[in-house]
Motif scaffolding. Structure first.
Motif, short mmCIF file in Angstrom:
data_model
loop_
_atom_site.label_atom_id
_atom_site.label_comp_id
_atom_site.label_asym_id
_atom_site.label_seq_id
_atom_site.Cartn_x
_atom_site.Cartn_y
_atom_site.Cartn_z
N VAL A 25 0.84 -1.20 0.00
CA VAL A 25 0.00 0.00 0.00
C VAL A 25 0.88 1.25 0.00
CG1 VAL A 25 -1.69 1.34 1.32
CG2 VAL A 25 -2.00 -1.13 1.05
N GLY A 26 1.90 1.28 0.84
CA GLY A 26 2.77 2.45 0.91
C GLY A 26 3.54 2.69 -0.37
N THR A 27 4.11 1.63 -0.92
CA THR A 27 4.91 1.78 -2.14
C THR A 27 4.04 2.13 -3.33
OG1 THR A 27 6.49 0.17 -1.26
CG2 THR A 27 6.65 0.67 -3.60
N ALA A 28 2.91 1.46 -3.46
CA ALA A 28 2.00 1.76 -4.59
C ALA A 28 1.45 3.18 -4.47
CB ALA A 28 0.88 0.73 -4.65
N THR A 29 1.15 3.61 -3.26
CA THR A 29 0.67 4.98 -3.06
C THR A 29 1.72 5.98 -3.52
OG1 THR A 29 -0.71 4.35 -1.19
CG2 THR A 29 -0.13 6.67 -1.35
N ALA A 30 2.97 5.72 -3.18
CA ALA A 30 4.05 6.62 -3.59
C ALA A 30 4.17 6.69 -5.11
CB ALA A 30 5.37 6.17 -2.98
N HIS A 31 3.88 5.57 -5.79
CA HIS A 31 3.97 5.53 -7.25
C HIS A 31 2.73 6.05 -7.96
CE1 HIS A 31 7.77 3.49 -8.26
NE2 HIS A 31 7.64 2.92 -7.08
N LEU A 32 1.56 5.76 -7.40
CA LEU A 32 0.31 6.00 -8.13
C LEU A 32 -0.51 7.19 -7.62
CD1 LEU A 32 -0.84 2.30 -8.46
CD2 LEU A 32 0.25 3.71 -10.21
N ASP A 33 -0.40 7.47 -6.36
CA ASP A 33 -1.17 8.57 -5.77
C ASP A 33 -0.20 9.64 -5.30
OD1 ASP A 33 -3.73 7.60 -6.16
OD2 ASP A 33 -3.96 6.80 -4.14
N ARG A 34 -0.65 10.44 -4.40
CA ARG A 34 0.22 11.45 -3.81
C ARG A 34 0.96 10.83 -2.62
NH1 ARG A 34 -4.80 13.83 -4.09
NH2 ARG A 34 -4.91 13.82 -1.83
N PRO A 35 2.29 10.98 -2.57
CA PRO A 35 3.05 10.41 -1.46
C PRO A 35 2.54 10.85 -0.08
CG PRO A 35 4.54 11.09 -3.18
CD PRO A 35 3.16 11.57 -3.58
#
Length: 191
Positions: A25-35
């Motif tokens: 969740v953390g890594t994908a959020t950093a890539h796909l959403d706003r960090p």
């Protein structure tokens, strides 16, 4: 307890499904959403999907219904799957209502499918949820282009060794976990 067993226990803790959920969740959020959304996304997933399983596990172990926190006995698995599936369904409903554009909705749906497949397979064999979750996380992040995925991919065989060394699973059970996790990881990227 020998050194090999101690190492195997630590591997199972470090590459635990709850840790893998936070990593993906953390890594994908950093890539796909706003960090800046990393903590929020991990919190929402933890609240709906992780916390109910933690509460069930603590309750079952404290009252002696389960021998360990891994629900290692196949007869312990139906309750684990029921609570896990219910938590993921609740998370899906929340995300569909509040954040339908979030990648978390697709990822949670795929995780639900994998957990249901593991639950059904448990009729015949106790699939390794540790390995399935780690393989799902590694595959998802590799296909996302994150180097974290490659680090986890290198850790999956060590986790498989750990689960076998601790006597929690048989070779077929970790192999099924690996297969289910890879398929689910690929599914997160299908159109």
């Amino acid at each position: 307890m020998g050194l090999t067993t101690q190492i195997a226990r630590w591997v199972s803790v470090v590459v635990h499904p709850f840790v893998m959920v936070a990593v993906v969740v953390g890594t994908a959020t950093a890539h796909l959403d706003r960090p800046g959304d990393i903590a929020s996304n991990i919190g929402v997933v933890a609240l709906f999907a992780v916390l109910p399983v933690v509460v069930l596990t603590l309750r079952q172990v404290r009252r002696g219904a389960w021998a360990d926190s891994d629900a290692s006995n196949p007869r312990d698995r139906p309750a684990l799957y029921a609570v896990g599936i219910a938590g993921l369904l609740a998370l899906i409903f929340y995300l569909a209502a509040r954040r339908p554009e979030s990648f978390l909705l697709r990822g949670t749906s795929v995780a639900l499918g994998m957990l249901v497949a593991c639950a059904v397979a448990t009729i015949w064999v106790k699939v390794s949820i540790h390995v399935a979750t780690a393989a799902l996380t590694a595959t998802t992040l590799i296909l996302l282009g994150s180097p974290v995925g490659w680090v986890l991919a290198a850790a999956v065989p060590i986790l498989m060794w750990s689960r076998l060394t601790l006597g929690r699973h048989k070779p077929a059970e970790v192999a099924l976990g690996l297969g289910f996790g890879i398929i689910a990881g690929v599914a997160t990227h299908l159109p």
